[in-house]
Design a protein around this motif. Structure first.
Motif, short mmCIF file in Angstrom:
data_model
loop_
_atom_site.label_atom_id
_atom_site.label_comp_id
_atom_site.label_asym_id
_atom_site.label_seq_id
_atom_site.Cartn_x
_atom_site.Cartn_y
_atom_site.Cartn_z
N PRO A 227 0.81 -1.23 0.00
CA PRO A 227 0.00 0.00 0.00
C PRO A 227 0.84 1.27 0.00
CG PRO A 227 -0.07 -1.06 2.16
CD PRO A 227 0.61 -2.02 1.22
N GLN A 228 2.09 1.18 0.47
CA GLN A 228 2.93 2.37 0.55
C GLN A 228 3.50 2.77 -0.81
OE1 GLN A 228 5.82 1.30 3.54
NE2 GLN A 228 4.47 1.94 5.22
N THR A 229 3.55 1.83 -1.75
CA THR A 229 4.12 2.13 -3.06
C THR A 229 3.09 2.03 -4.19
OG1 THR A 229 4.83 -0.17 -3.35
CG2 THR A 229 6.41 1.34 -2.35
N ALA A 230 1.87 1.64 -3.88
CA ALA A 230 0.84 1.48 -4.91
C ALA A 230 0.54 2.83 -5.55
CB ALA A 230 -0.42 0.88 -4.31
N MET A 231 0.63 2.90 -6.87
CA MET A 231 0.37 4.13 -7.61
C MET A 231 -0.80 3.97 -8.57
SD MET A 231 2.60 6.27 -6.44
CE MET A 231 2.54 7.57 -7.66
N HIS A 232 -0.86 2.85 -9.25
CA HIS A 232 -1.92 2.56 -10.22
C HIS A 232 -3.25 2.43 -9.47
CE1 HIS A 232 -4.22 0.20 -13.16
NE2 HIS A 232 -3.37 0.64 -14.06
N PRO A 233 -4.35 2.95 -10.02
CA PRO A 233 -5.64 2.85 -9.32
C PRO A 233 -6.02 1.44 -8.91
CG PRO A 233 -5.82 4.35 -11.18
CD PRO A 233 -4.46 3.72 -11.28
N LEU A 234 -5.78 0.45 -9.79
CA LEU A 234 -6.10 -0.93 -9.44
C LEU A 234 -5.20 -1.43 -8.32
CD1 LEU A 234 -6.93 -2.96 -12.68
CD2 LEU A 234 -8.35 -2.67 -10.65
N GLU A 235 -3.93 -1.00 -8.34
CA GLU A 235 -3.01 -1.41 -7.28
C GLU A 235 -3.48 -0.87 -5.92
OE1 GLU A 235 0.80 0.03 -8.46
OE2 GLU A 235 1.30 -1.80 -9.56
N LYS A 236 -3.99 0.35 -5.91
CA LYS A 236 -4.47 0.93 -4.66
C LYS A 236 -5.65 0.13 -4.11
CE LYS A 236 -2.89 5.64 -5.58
NZ LYS A 236 -3.29 7.06 -5.74
N LEU A 237 -6.57 -0.25 -5.01
CA LEU A 237 -7.69 -1.08 -4.57
C LEU A 237 -7.20 -2.43 -4.05
CD1 LEU A 237 -10.58 -0.71 -7.19
CD2 LEU A 237 -10.46 0.27 -4.90
N ALA A 238 -6.28 -3.04 -4.80
CA ALA A 238 -5.80 -4.37 -4.41
C ALA A 238 -5.06 -4.33 -3.08
CB ALA A 238 -4.90 -4.94 -5.51
N ALA A 239 -4.25 -3.29 -2.86
CA ALA A 239 -3.51 -3.18 -1.60
C ALA A 239 -4.47 -3.07 -0.42
CB ALA A 239 -2.58 -1.98 -1.65
N ALA A 240 -5.49 -2.23 -0.57
CA ALA A 240 -6.45 -2.06 0.52
C ALA A 240 -7.26 -3.33 0.74
CB ALA A 240 -7.39 -0.90 0.19
N SER A 241 -7.60 -4.01 -0.35
CA SER A 241 -8.40 -5.22 -0.23
C SER A 241 -7.59 -6.36 0.40
CB SER A 241 -8.92 -5.66 -1.61
OG SER A 241 -10.17 -6.29 -1.51
N HIS A 242 -6.30 -6.43 0.08
CA HIS A 242 -5.45 -7.47 0.66
C HIS A 242 -5.43 -7.35 2.18
CE1 HIS A 242 -2.50 -10.57 -0.48
NE2 HIS A 242 -1.92 -10.28 0.67
N ASP A 243 -5.34 -6.12 2.66
CA ASP A 243 -5.35 -5.88 4.10
C ASP A 243 -6.69 -6.28 4.71
OD1 ASP A 243 -4.21 -4.66 6.59
OD2 ASP A 243 -5.88 -3.28 6.31
N LEU A 244 -7.78 -5.98 4.00
CA LEU A 244 -9.10 -6.34 4.49
C LEU A 244 -9.29 -7.85 4.57
CD1 LEU A 244 -11.36 -3.72 2.69
CD2 LEU A 244 -11.08 -3.97 5.16
N HIS A 245 -8.74 -8.59 3.61
CA HIS A 245 -8.85 -10.05 3.65
C HIS A 245 -8.27 -10.60 4.96
CE1 HIS A 245 -10.60 -11.77 0.05
NE2 HIS A 245 -10.00 -10.88 -0.70
N ALA A 246 -7.13 -10.07 5.37
CA ALA A 246 -6.51 -10.54 6.61
C ALA A 246 -7.39 -10.24 7.81
CB ALA A 246 -5.14 -9.89 6.77
N ARG A 247 -8.16 -9.16 7.74
CA ARG A 247 -9.05 -8.80 8.85
C ARG A 247 -10.38 -9.55 8.80
NH1 ARG A 247 -9.66 -2.60 9.05
NH2 ARG A 247 -8.56 -2.40 7.08
N TRP A 248 -10.86 -9.78 7.58
CA TRP A 248 -12.15 -10.47 7.44
C TRP A 248 -12.06 -11.93 7.87
CZ3 TRP A 248 -15.63 -9.23 2.62
CH2 TRP A 248 -16.00 -7.87 2.66
#
Length: 379
Positions: free
Chosen positions: A53-74
């Protein structure tokens, strides 16, 4: 007083939205023309590639980074709520190359990992043999030119994830209407007024969300909303082994092996533009089976235990649609995630719920708006 949200589509996107909407005090009805969770989401291998998430620049990368973190919490939340263990695990992915072109691709992948601070390891052949013992013949043949392990990639069992979402949703009050038959959205005065189902009559609501994957275009077209989705077939075969042969997902190019704790092994996958055809083909099964037997020699000559195909919803620019549909003040679209539906489901659900509540969303959704590119509204 709670508002009533009607979600059309019972795949991972629709189920995630329905469950999350109940956390925002929505009354939720989810409709599917057939059984829930039995299209592209069920067919998915459940591979979750890590994005920093700290280096994600592409819009899809930003979504994927945030979603990856949510998977660990869900995962612990859904496990506690439902008792369904869908085996979310961070076991990494191993990529190996047998040609110069594949080797160059892996070296490029490692450079990208360095640039984006994604944890990886270049594997020696000895290390590769320890990670994937069944590859000893390939390693001894000296045909493997390079191997890379991405350490933070994760995986889950898609059918169990879908079951957990459905169970959690029902426990929170989601009404799930399966086998609804043909579904039509009826509008008036700039609003969607109700969903007309072939088998259960009319279902009225305050808000409507279309999350029907590759079939979303057929739902929207009668409303004058012209958005194209291309169904891309992906075929997968399954072997049931006595034990798990290794832990990480193993890739060569576009082919992969996904091991499960109980010895289930998935082998995929194809990319085929064949319309709405979900049949499997002997040619694809043979290619996937041969790849599996090269990595796990004991599979040579053995027929897969099962084979299936799913239709991934592709868009013209590779971006999913996540946003309000212009000219309909209570209609939201969440579809077109292609091969990333499982991965992007958590963040898509949060984004849709924020849109429904007119709340600011942490990521700019402009690149995913429903009116971009060739999409047209002709009401």
């Amino acid at each position: 007083m709670s508002r009533h949200l009607v979600v059309v589509g019972g795949g991972v996107i629709g189920l995630s939205i329905a469950w999350q909407a109940t956390q925002r005090n929505f009354e939720v009805t989810l409709i599917d023309c057939g059984p829930i969770g039995h299209e592209a989401s069920w067919a998915s291998a459940g591979i979750l590639p890590y994005v920093n998430p700290q280096t994600a620049m592409h819009p899809l990368e930003k979504l994927a980074a945030a979603s990856h973190d949510l998977h660990a919490r869900w995962y612990p939340e859904l496990l506690a709520a439902t008792g369904i263990d869908y085996e979310f695990t961070v076991a990494g992915t191993i990529h190996f190359a047998r040609t110069r072109a594949e080797r160059a691709s892996l070296i490029g992948l490692e450079q990208r990992c360095l640039d984006e601070r994604i944890p990886f390891q270049t594997l020696t052949m000895e290390q590769l043999g320890r990670e994937v013992p069944s590859m000893h013949r390939l390693i001894e043949s000296r045909h493997i030119m390079h191997a890379t392990k991405l350490l933070a990639d994760a995986q889950l069992r898609s059918p169990r994830f879908l079951s957990a979402l459905a169970t959690a949703g029902r426990k929170c009050g989601v009404r799930i209407v399966e086998h609804a038959g043909e579904v039509r959205l009826l509008s008036g005065n700039g609003f969607i007024q109700r969903a007309e189902t072939g088998n259960f009559g009319s279902i009225a609501g305050d808000e409507f969300c279309v999350a029907s994957g590759a079939w979303s275009a057929e739902l929207l077209r009668p409303l004058g909303v012209k958005i194209d989705f291309v169904p891309i077939r992906g075929q997968i075969v399954l072997y049931q082994l006595e034990r798990q042969p290794f832990s990480p997902v193993v890739y060569e190019g576009g082919n992969y092996l996904v091991p499960r704790n109980d010895g289930t092994l998935l082998v995929g996958s194809t990319l085929e533009d064949v319309g709405f055809d979900r049949t499997t083909t002997p040619e694809a099964i043979e290619v996937l089976s041969r790849f599996a037997s090269e990595v796990i020699p004991e599979l040579a000559g053995r027929e897969p235990d099962r084979a299936w195909a799913g239709l991934r919803p592709a868009t013209f620019d590779g971006f999913p649609y996540i946003g309000r549909v212009v000219d309909f003040r209570n209609l939201t679209l969440a579809a077109g995630h292609f091969r990333a539906g499982i991965h992007l489901a958590p963040i898509t659900a949060i984004a849709v719920c924020d849109l429904l509540e007119d709340l600011p969303f942490a990521i700019d959704l402009t690149p995913f708006r429903a009116t971009r590119g060739r999409s047209q509204i002709s009401n």
